[in-house]
Design a protein around this motif. Structure first.
Motif, PDB file in Angstrom:
ATOM      1  N   UNK A 106       4.256  -5.114 -10.594  1.00 19.23           N
ATOM      2  CA  UNK A 106       5.184  -3.983 -10.549  1.00 19.23           C
ATOM      3  C   UNK A 106       5.551  -3.626  -9.115  1.00 19.23           C
ATOM      4  N   UNK A 107       4.584  -3.692  -8.227  1.00 21.30           N
ATOM      5  CA  UNK A 107       4.849  -3.405  -6.811  1.00 21.30           C
ATOM      6  C   UNK A 107       5.778  -4.471  -6.240  1.00 21.30           C
ATOM      7  N   UNK A 108       5.511  -5.726  -6.541  1.00 18.25           N
ATOM      8  CA  UNK A 108       6.368  -6.816  -6.064  1.00 18.25           C
ATOM      9  C   UNK A 108       7.796  -6.641  -6.578  1.00 18.25           C
ATOM     10  N   UNK A 109       7.944  -6.256  -7.846  1.00 19.14           N
ATOM     11  CA  UNK A 109       9.280  -6.043  -8.418  1.00 19.14           C
ATOM     12  C   UNK A 109       9.990  -4.883  -7.728  1.00 19.14           C
ATOM     13  N   UNK A 110       9.260  -3.811  -7.421  1.00 17.99           N
ATOM     14  CA  UNK A 110       9.852  -2.684  -6.706  1.00 17.99           C
ATOM     15  C   UNK A 110      10.360  -3.136  -5.334  1.00 17.99           C
ATOM     16  N   UNK A 111       9.532  -3.855  -4.601  1.00 15.63           N
ATOM     17  CA  UNK A 111       9.920  -4.325  -3.270  1.00 15.63           C
ATOM     18  C   UNK A 111      11.144  -5.238  -3.345  1.00 15.63           C
ATOM     19  N   UNK A 164       0.807  -1.223   0.000  1.00 13.68           N
ATOM     20  CA  UNK A 164       0.000   0.000   0.000  1.00 13.68           C
ATOM     21  C   UNK A 164       0.843   1.279   0.000  1.00 13.68           C
ATOM     22  N   UNK A 165       2.007   1.238   0.630  1.00 16.84           N
ATOM     23  CA  UNK A 165       2.920   2.382   0.611  1.00 16.84           C
ATOM     24  C   UNK A 165       3.375   2.676  -0.812  1.00 16.84           C
ATOM     25  N   UNK A 166       3.739   1.642  -1.537  1.00  6.81           N
ATOM     26  CA  UNK A 166       4.204   1.814  -2.916  1.00  6.81           C
ATOM     27  C   UNK A 166       3.067   2.332  -3.792  1.00  6.81           C
ATOM     28  N   UNK A 188       6.946   2.341  -9.312  1.00 12.14           N
ATOM     29  CA  UNK A 188       6.259   2.104 -10.586  1.00 12.14           C
ATOM     30  C   UNK A 188       5.156   3.125 -10.862  1.00 12.14           C
ATOM     31  N   UNK A 189       5.104   3.565 -12.109  1.00 16.09           N
ATOM     32  CA  UNK A 189       4.065   4.521 -12.533  1.00 16.09           C
ATOM     33  C   UNK A 189       2.683   3.878 -12.505  1.00 16.09           C
ATOM     34  N   UNK A 190       2.631   2.625 -12.854  1.00 19.61           N
ATOM     35  CA  UNK A 190       1.381   1.859 -12.793  1.00 19.61           C
ATOM     36  C   UNK A 190       1.610   0.771 -11.742  1.00 19.61           C
ATOM     37  N   UNK A 191       1.001   0.928 -10.567  1.00 18.02           N
ATOM     38  CA  UNK A 191       1.307   0.022  -9.462  1.00 18.02           C
ATOM     39  C   UNK A 191       0.539  -1.299  -9.510  1.00 18.02           C
ATOM     40  N   UNK A 192       0.731  -2.046 -10.591  1.00 12.10           N
ATOM     41  CA  UNK A 192       0.111  -3.369 -10.662  1.00 12.10           C
ATOM     42  C   UNK A 192       0.743  -4.258  -9.595  1.00 12.10           C
ATOM     43  N   UNK A 202       3.818   1.872   6.685  1.00 13.59           N
ATOM     44  CA  UNK A 202       4.758   2.519   5.786  1.00 13.59           C
ATOM     45  C   UNK A 202       4.467   3.999   5.597  1.00 13.59           C
ATOM     46  N   UNK A 203       5.520   4.810   5.620  1.00 17.48           N
ATOM     47  CA  UNK A 203       5.416   6.263   5.443  1.00 17.48           C
ATOM     48  C   UNK A 203       6.296   6.777   4.310  1.00 17.48           C
ATOM     49  N   UNK A 204       7.327   5.979   3.932  1.00 23.35           N
ATOM     50  CA  UNK A 204       8.242   6.430   2.893  1.00 23.35           C
ATOM     51  C   UNK A 204       9.403   5.474   2.722  1.00 23.35           C
ATOM     52  N   UNK A 205      10.474   5.986   2.138  1.00 18.65           N
ATOM     53  CA  UNK A 205      11.679   5.204   1.864  1.00 18.65           C
ATOM     54  C   UNK A 205      12.877   6.089   2.140  1.00 18.65           C
ATOM     55  N   UNK A 206      13.977   5.484   2.607  1.00 20.71           N
ATOM     56  CA  UNK A 206      15.243   6.185   2.765  1.00 20.71           C
ATOM     57  C   UNK A 206      16.348   5.231   2.347  1.00 20.71           C
ATOM     58  N   UNK A 207      17.346   5.764   1.664  1.00 18.90           N
ATOM     59  CA  UNK A 207      18.439   4.936   1.185  1.00 18.90           C
ATOM     60  C   UNK A 207      19.789   5.546   1.469  1.00 18.90           C
ATOM     61  N   UNK A 208      20.784   4.692   1.566  1.00 21.07           N
ATOM     62  CA  UNK A 208      22.171   5.088   1.779  1.00 21.07           C
ATOM     63  C   UNK A 208      23.010   4.364   0.751  1.00 21.07           C
ATOM     64  N   UNK A 209      23.794   5.127  -0.028  1.00 20.40           N
ATOM     65  CA  UNK A 209      24.550   4.567  -1.140  1.00 20.40           C
ATOM     66  C   UNK A 209      26.026   4.930  -0.981  1.00 20.40           C
TER      67      UNK A 209
END
Length: 185
Positions: free
Chosen positions: A52-57, A27-29, A45-49, A82-89
């Motif tokens: 597509x959501x599973x692939x994003x996760x 649901x967050x995605x 994903x632009x279209x959250x099928x 879920x509220x968002x995403x944070x990343x460290x690269x």
């Protein structure tokens, strides 16, 4: 030689919990996919099928498995929602880049600031990093406010620095440094 896989941390800094993404974050995605700016600047994903959501996760986990960085769900510390995403690269030479997004329903509640403070403290205290870098578009006052509140300082304007939604954009460079005299994790 490929980077070694990275362990996924579970970090708490009320009001947020940072953790690995799970299927429960679908649901967050979906909510994030309704925000044009999140779509322009991320791989949501632009279209959250469902596929597509599973692939994003799955991509979020692949980043740690491949050793290229951490992508964590930003959740409510009490609810786990879920509220968002944070990343460290990691960038090498004791530096890393940080990026984040928060869904529209979670903005202006201190979520981005708390997530950024939590991840930054963990990275500087435990990973041997000396410098964290963050790039924000000059007009994005909410993100700038969150970064400054979380201890980041503006260092300069990077002209035509990044492609966003098909066009070159200026970015402000902000950084947070490990405190002088504090040993690396």
């Amino acid at each position: 030689m490929s980077p070694a896989p990275l362990d996924m941390p579970r970090l708490v800094h009320p009001p947020v919990l940072l953790r690995a993404f799970t299927a429960a974050d679908a649901p967050l995605v979906v909510e994030a996919s309704r925000d044009p700016y999140i779509l322009a600047t991320t791989t949501v994903p632009r279209v959250p099928s469902p596929d597509a959501v599973k692939a994003f996760l799955e991509r979020q986990h692949e980043r740690a498995r491949s050793g290229t960085g951490w992508s964590l769900a930003v959740c409510g510390a009490r609810t786990g929602a879920g509220r968002g995403q944070i990343g460290l690269w990691p960038l090498g030479q004791g530096r890393a880049s940080v990026g984040y997004w928060v869904t529209p329903s979670s903005r202006r509640r201190g979520v981005a600031t708390a997530a950024l403070e939590c991840l930054s403290r963990w990275a500087l205290d435990n990973l041997g990093l000396a410098r964290l870098e963050l790039y924000v578009e000059p007009w994005n006052t909410g993100s700038l406010r969150a970064a400054v509140t979380a201890g980041y300082e503006r260092e300069g304007l990077m002209r035509s620095f990044r492609e966003v939604d098909g066009g070159r954009r200026d970015m402000l460079l902000l950084a947070r440094l490990r405190a002088p005299g504090v040993p690396a994790g």
